[in-house]
Design a protein around this motif. Structure first.
Motif, short mmCIF file in Angstrom:
data_model
loop_
_atom_site.label_atom_id
_atom_site.label_comp_id
_atom_site.label_asym_id
_atom_site.label_seq_id
_atom_site.Cartn_x
_atom_site.Cartn_y
_atom_site.Cartn_z
N ILE A 7 0.58 -9.13 -8.77
CA ILE A 7 -0.20 -7.10 -8.33
C ILE A 7 -1.47 -7.65 -7.59
O ILE A 7 -1.81 -7.12 -6.84
N ALA A 8 -2.38 -8.92 -8.47
CA ALA A 8 -3.64 -9.45 -7.95
C ALA A 8 -3.58 -9.76 -6.19
O ALA A 8 -4.59 -9.75 -5.69
N ALA A 9 -3.03 -10.34 -6.07
CA ALA A 9 -2.32 -10.99 -4.11
C ALA A 9 -2.42 -9.66 -3.95
O ALA A 9 -3.12 -9.24 -2.76
N LYS A 10 -1.63 -8.23 -4.01
CA LYS A 10 -1.06 -7.55 -3.34
C LYS A 10 -1.97 -6.73 -3.08
O LYS A 10 -2.53 -6.15 -1.84
N CYS A 11 -2.95 -6.47 -3.96
CA CYS A 11 -4.24 -5.63 -3.92
C CYS A 11 -5.26 -5.98 -3.46
O CYS A 11 -6.02 -5.44 -2.72
N LYS A 12 -5.78 -6.96 -3.61
CA LYS A 12 -6.96 -8.17 -2.76
C LYS A 12 -6.14 -7.56 -1.27
O LYS A 12 -7.08 -7.69 -0.16
N VAL A 28 -11.43 -3.89 -6.15
CA VAL A 28 -10.15 -3.61 -6.11
C VAL A 28 -10.11 -2.43 -6.96
O VAL A 28 -9.59 -1.28 -7.06
N LYS A 29 -10.88 -2.34 -8.37
CA LYS A 29 -10.78 -1.89 -9.34
C LYS A 29 -11.66 -0.22 -8.86
O LYS A 29 -11.64 0.63 -9.65
N ALA A 30 -12.52 -0.70 -7.25
CA ALA A 30 -12.98 1.04 -6.88
C ALA A 30 -12.15 1.65 -5.86
O ALA A 30 -12.75 2.33 -5.45
N CYS A 31 -10.71 1.09 -6.21
CA CYS A 31 -9.64 1.17 -5.17
C CYS A 31 -9.65 3.42 -5.61
O CYS A 31 -9.45 3.38 -6.69
N ALA A 32 -9.58 4.04 -4.44
CA ALA A 32 -9.14 5.19 -4.91
C ALA A 32 -7.65 5.75 -4.34
O ALA A 32 -7.32 6.84 -4.33
N ILE A 33 -6.76 5.06 -3.75
CA ILE A 33 -5.79 5.24 -3.33
C ILE A 33 -4.57 5.17 -4.93
O ILE A 33 -3.99 3.92 -5.63
N ASP A 34 -4.38 6.78 -5.88
CA ASP A 34 -4.51 7.18 -6.74
C ASP A 34 -2.65 6.87 -6.87
O ASP A 34 -1.71 7.00 -7.60
N SER A 35 -1.70 7.04 -5.58
CA SER A 35 -0.72 6.47 -5.33
C SER A 35 0.42 6.26 -5.06
O SER A 35 1.47 5.84 -4.80
N CYS A 36 -0.71 4.91 -4.95
CA CYS A 36 0.16 3.45 -4.98
C CYS A 36 0.37 3.23 -5.82
O CYS A 36 0.23 3.13 -7.67
N ALA A 37 2.11 2.43 -6.75
CA ALA A 37 2.42 2.48 -7.01
C ALA A 37 1.26 1.32 -8.88
O ALA A 37 2.00 1.76 -9.63
N HIS A 39 -1.52 1.10 -8.97
CA HIS A 39 -3.07 1.12 -9.15
C HIS A 39 -3.35 1.38 -10.97
O HIS A 39 -4.02 0.78 -10.87
N PRO A 40 -2.02 1.72 -11.41
CA PRO A 40 -2.74 1.54 -13.13
C PRO A 40 -2.76 0.39 -13.21
O PRO A 40 -2.91 -0.24 -14.60
N TYR A 41 -2.15 -0.59 -12.24
CA TYR A 41 -1.73 -1.95 -13.26
C TYR A 41 -3.21 -3.40 -12.01
O TYR A 41 -2.74 -4.16 -12.42
N ARG A 42 -4.20 -2.24 -11.35
CA ARG A 42 -4.60 -3.89 -10.74
C ARG A 42 -6.01 -3.80 -11.35
O ARG A 42 -6.12 -3.62 -12.81
#
Length: 83
Positions: A7-12, A28-37, A39-42
């Protein structure tokens, strides 16, 4: 690779830009893409500790007032203020 590492690698890969301010975790914390599956696990930035962590055995073996110069041993305290 563990699930957290994947998950970390994909978010990065998705959001991190080394030219922008902040670490990859902060970005990654500031990511605003709520539609990403994911997002809750970033991954989030690590918390900064203000005080050292006390281990359980240090707390259990400590005496009241130890380390701070406070407290009086019960056998030394006088009762009623007398002699």
């Amino acid at each position: 690779m563990t699930r957290a590492e994947a998950i970390a690698a994909k978010c990065k890969e998705c959001i991190y830009d080394p030219e922008e301010d902040g670490t990859w975790r902060q970005q990654v914390k500031a990511c605003a893409i709520d539609s990403c599956a994911l997002h809750p696990y970033r991954p989030m930035p690590y918390k900064v500790r203000n005080q050292p962590v006390e281990r359980e055995y240090e707390v259990l073996n400590a005496t009241p007032g130890s380390g701070k110069g406070e407290g009086v041993a019960p056998h030394i305290q006088s009762i009623g203020g007398g002699k």
